[in-house]
Every structure is written in structure tokens, then in C-alpha cells.
Design an enzyme around this catalytic site. Structure first.
Site, PDB file in Angstrom:
ATOM      1  N   ARG A  22       0.854  -1.200   0.000  1.00 38.94           N
ATOM      2  CA  ARG A  22       0.000   0.000   0.000  1.00 38.94           C
ATOM      3  C   ARG A  22       0.884   1.243   0.000  1.00 38.94           C
ATOM      4  NH1 ARG A  22       1.368   1.998   4.196  1.00 38.94           N
ATOM      5  NH2 ARG A  22       0.244   3.874   3.577  1.00 38.94           N
ATOM      6  N   CYS A 130      -1.819   9.545   7.953  1.00 43.65           N
ATOM      7  CA  CYS A 130      -1.568   8.304   7.219  1.00 43.65           C
ATOM      8  C   CYS A 130      -0.073   7.958   7.230  1.00 43.65           C
ATOM      9  CB  CYS A 130      -2.116   8.402   5.795  1.00 43.65           C
ATOM     10  SG  CYS A 130      -2.314   6.793   4.989  1.00 43.65           S
ATOM     11  N   ASP A 199      -1.836  10.671  -3.145  1.00 49.74           N
ATOM     12  CA  ASP A 199      -2.082   9.560  -4.076  1.00 49.74           C
ATOM     13  C   ASP A 199      -2.209  10.075  -5.491  1.00 49.74           C
ATOM     14  OD1 ASP A 199      -3.092   8.468  -1.339  1.00 49.74           O
ATOM     15  OD2 ASP A 199      -2.697   6.766  -2.656  1.00 49.74           O
ATOM     16  N   ASN A 209      -5.560  12.538  -1.177  1.00 46.80           N
ATOM     17  CA  ASN A 209      -4.780  11.758  -0.206  1.00 46.80           C
ATOM     18  C   ASN A 209      -5.747  11.093   0.771  1.00 46.80           C
ATOM     19  OD1 ASN A 209      -2.142  10.951   0.831  1.00 46.80           O
ATOM     20  ND2 ASN A 209      -2.565  12.265   2.583  1.00 46.80           N
ATOM     21  N   LYS A 210      -5.209  10.339   1.707  1.00 50.69           N
ATOM     22  CA  LYS A 210      -6.004   9.566   2.672  1.00 50.69           C
ATOM     23  C   LYS A 210      -7.143  10.392   3.271  1.00 50.69           C
ATOM     24  CE  LYS A 210      -5.655   6.130   3.530  1.00 50.69           C
ATOM     25  NZ  LYS A 210      -6.507   5.096   2.877  1.00 50.69           N
TER      26      LYS A 210
HETATM   27  C1  RUB Z   1      -1.847   5.844   1.538  1.00 51.56           C
HETATM   28  C2  RUB Z   1      -1.828   7.331   1.466  1.00 51.56           C
HETATM   29  C3  RUB Z   1      -0.477   7.973   1.341  1.00 51.56           C
HETATM   30  C4  RUB Z   1      -0.149   8.175  -0.136  1.00 51.56           C
HETATM   31  C5  RUB Z   1       1.287   8.626  -0.344  1.00 51.56           C
HETATM   32  O1  RUB Z   1      -3.165   5.309   1.471  1.00 51.56           O
HETATM   33  O2  RUB Z   1      -2.833   8.002   1.426  1.00 51.56           O
HETATM   34  O3  RUB Z   1      -0.473   9.245   1.963  1.00 51.56           O
HETATM   35  O4  RUB Z   1      -0.351   6.973  -0.852  1.00 51.56           O
HETATM   36  O5  RUB Z   1       2.167   7.596   0.055  1.00 51.56           O
HETATM   37  P1  RUB Z   1      -3.360   3.710   1.573  1.00 51.56           P
HETATM   38  P2  RUB Z   1       3.663   7.503  -0.547  1.00 51.56           P
HETATM   39  O6  RUB Z   1      -2.797   3.266   2.870  1.00 51.56           O
HETATM   40  O7  RUB Z   1      -4.849   3.541   1.473  1.00 51.56           O
HETATM   41  O8  RUB Z   1      -2.647   3.098   0.380  1.00 51.56           O
HETATM   42  O9  RUB Z   1       4.283   8.836  -0.244  1.00 51.56           O
HETATM   43  O10 RUB Z   1       4.321   6.369   0.191  1.00 51.56           O
HETATM   44  O11 RUB Z   1       3.554   7.276  -2.004  1.00 51.56           O
END
Ligand code: RUB
Length: 317
Positions: A22, A130, A199, A209-210
């Protein structure tokens, strides 16, 4: 062989679906590696068959989670070498593109970490939501610069990704205070920066984002606390330049409440959106490996990186 998608690709897709894998960057990395496996392991002897196998593998990966644009961006990057004339040529191109993609991802995260770290001062307190590896890269770089950083970490219901953040920050030597999500406003007075990941970033500078990010950002703006979004350019959503919107994933009720408790409550409707949209006016800076951008100007970078059109190389011709 009727199912030509390699079992390892299906396993990775399953892990993304169930959130064993994730976070937008980690999902992209896994998807690129999956296509590499499909290219290497496919028994195709005809280039058209190998191309079809790769498209099918890409679609399997794409069907897992809809919001993180890093996933289609990764697939697009790796599939760009599939017009070679021979099976060996396609295999080599996909292998090289996947390897290059994963290396670029690591480099981008390290580079954006330096940019984000420059925004943090010695003694700053951050608040996180998150678990974002891009956001953590900023803190890690700041710590490496010799700055003392402390963190207030929101637990991030329903899946408590804040626990992963707390552990990672602890391993960096950053003192952590863990709070429930609804305590965020109470503690914003003690915070110098809200620091979150993304995201997807839309062409108008909105940040996806989350779930809970937008409420945090509105509260932070009300308190005058700057909001920094750490998002490597892999998170830029090219489709939003041509009017597409970002699909917000709705997840299972069971993540929030079990069936028995639900029945005791008289079976109310339960909604579990995984992400939300923070409008650009609540974001102070989007930190990328290409430098920091006010959200309203991110579209310039998107045009430079993607042009006006995006392709869907996984679609059947
Ligand atoms: C994860 C989330 C993260 C982004 C960025 O959601 O919202 O803030 O994906 O992460 P989930 P990164 O747990 O539902 O996947 O910076 O590691 O790409």
C-alpha cells in the site's frame, strides 16, 4: 495456458488489493516489478502474444485500487517499450524500463526529501496523516541535516497507517506523540508544519490523499499552520488536464465495523471512502523532486512531463 497472466502478477495484484502492499509509491514500484516478471516469464514466442500478455497483466494490476495515479503512471512507463519487433526485444525493453522506473522512483524520493527538508527548521514540530514514504523522506533528510524534528502523528482510522509512521519516525530518532484523528485541531497550535503525502495531484493543484487530509488542511489553514504535500511527479494525474476526475475508492464496511455490532445498531448505512480531495487554496507547497511548487502552478510541470495527451497502452488495440 488459458490464463496467461503470471501467478506472481496475480499475487502482487492481490497484495495491492488487500493492502499488504500500500501507499502510492510502493504500489507503483510493485506494479513495475510485476510487469517485469510477466515479460521475463511469459512463454510467448510471438511478439503480439507477449504484448497481449503484458496488457492483460497491466489490466489485472490496474483493477486493484483506483485512486493512486502512480499505478497507471508506472504501467505506462514500463509498457512504452513494447513496440519492438521481436519477443527478445520486448522482453529487454520492459525489463530495462521496469528497472529504470524503480531506480528513478528511489532517486525522486531522495531528491524531494532534500527539498522538503529545506522547508523544515531545527526544532520544528510536524503533524502527519496516514503513512507516506514521500513525506517521511523529507523528515529523514532534515534529520540527516542535523535538525531536531518532533512529530504529532494522527493514528488515521480505520486502518491506523499512523502506526507505521510512528514506528518509522521512531527509528529515525524523531520523538513521536500519537493522537486520535479527532484530536488534530486541539494540537495544531503546537505544530509548525502539517506534512502529508499524495495519491494523486490534479491539474488544478487539488491533492488527493487519505481520507481526513482535507479536514486537517482546513483546520491547519484556520490555525495558520503551513501545509506541505510531499509528492514526487509520479503522483501527477495527467488525465485531469483533459477534464477527467480522480476516482475515489470506496472500501469495505468491515474495515469500520463488524456485522454483529452493525446489526445491534439497526444496520445503518456505512460509508468508507479511502481518500478525499484537498482544494489547492489549503495547500502551501507541493514538494517534488523537481523543486517545490505552489499548487496552482503544478499544471505547468504536468504539461512538461506528460504533454497534452496520455496513452492507455493496456487497452486492447
Ligand atoms: C496511503 C496514502 C499515502 C499516499 C502517499 O493510502 O494516502 O499518503 O499513498 O504515500 P493507503 P507515498 O494506505 O490507502 O494506500 O508517499 O508512500 O507514495
Amino acid at each position: 495456458m488459458t490464463d496467461r497472466v503470471h501467478p506472481e502478477v496475480r499475487r502482487i495484484a492481490d497484495d495491492i488489493d488487500t493492502m499488504e502492499i500500500r501507499g502510492a509509491a510502493t504500489i507503483a514500484d510493485a506494479a513495475a516489478r510485476a510487469l517485469r516478471v510477466q515479460a521475463i516469464e511469459s512463454d510467448a514466442t510471438d511478439p503480439d502474444v507477449l504484448r497481449a500478455d503484458l496488457r492483460a497483466a497491466a489490466r489485472t494490476l490496474l483493477e486493484t485500487r483506483p485512486t493512486a495515479v502512480s499505478l497507471p503512471n508506472a504501467l505506462r512507463y514500463v509498457l512504452r517499450g513494447t513496440n519492438a519487433q521481436t519477443v527478445e526485444g520486448i522482453r529487454e525493453n520492459v525489463e530495462a524500463a521496469a528497472t529504470e522506473f524503480c531506480a528513478r522512483l528511489d532517486r525522486a524520493q531522495a531528491d524531494l526529501g532534500q527539498v522538503g527538508a529545506n522547508r523544515l527548521r531545527d526544532g520544528d514540530v510536524i503533524m502527519t496523516h496516514c503513512h507516506s514514504t514521500d513525506a517521511l523522506a523529507c523528515v529523514e533528510a532534515a534529520v540527516e541535516q542535523g535538525k531536531h524534528i518532533e512529530a504529532i502523528v494522527k493514528e488515521t482510522r480505520p486502518r491506523n497507517q499512523g502506526h507505521i509512521t510512528a514506528k518509522a519516525l521512531n527509528e529515525m530518532g524523531v520523538p513521536v506523540t500519537l493522537i486520535v484523528d479527532s484530536a488534530a485541531r486541539r494540537y495544531l497550535n503546537d505544530v509548525d508544519h502539517v506534512l502529508v503525502g499524495a495519491d494523486a495531484v490534479a491539474a488544478d493543484g487539488s491533492v488527493i490523499n487519505k481520507i481526513g487530509t482535507s479536514g486537517l488542511a482546513v483546520n491547519a489553514r484556520d490555525r495558520g499552520t503551513p501545509i506541505m504535500v510531499a509528492a514526487q511527479t509520479l503522483k501527477l494525474h495527467p488525465g485531469t488536464m483533459t477534464g477527467h476526475t480522480v476516482d475515489i475508492e470506496m472500501r469495505e464496511t468491515e474495515e469500520i465495523i463488524d456485522d454483529e455490532t452493525l446489526a445491534e445498531l439497526g444496520n445503518p448505512t456505512v460509508k468508507n471512502p479511502a481518500f478525499d480531495v484537498t482544494p489547492p487554496r489549503y495547500v502551501d507547497a507541493i514538494v517534488t523532486e523537481r523543486g517545490q511548487f505552489p499548487p496552482e502552478s503544478i499544471v505547468m510541470l504536468m504539461r512538461e512531463l506528460f504533454g497534452e495527451h496520455t496513452t492507455e497502452p493496456w487497452a486492447e488495440p
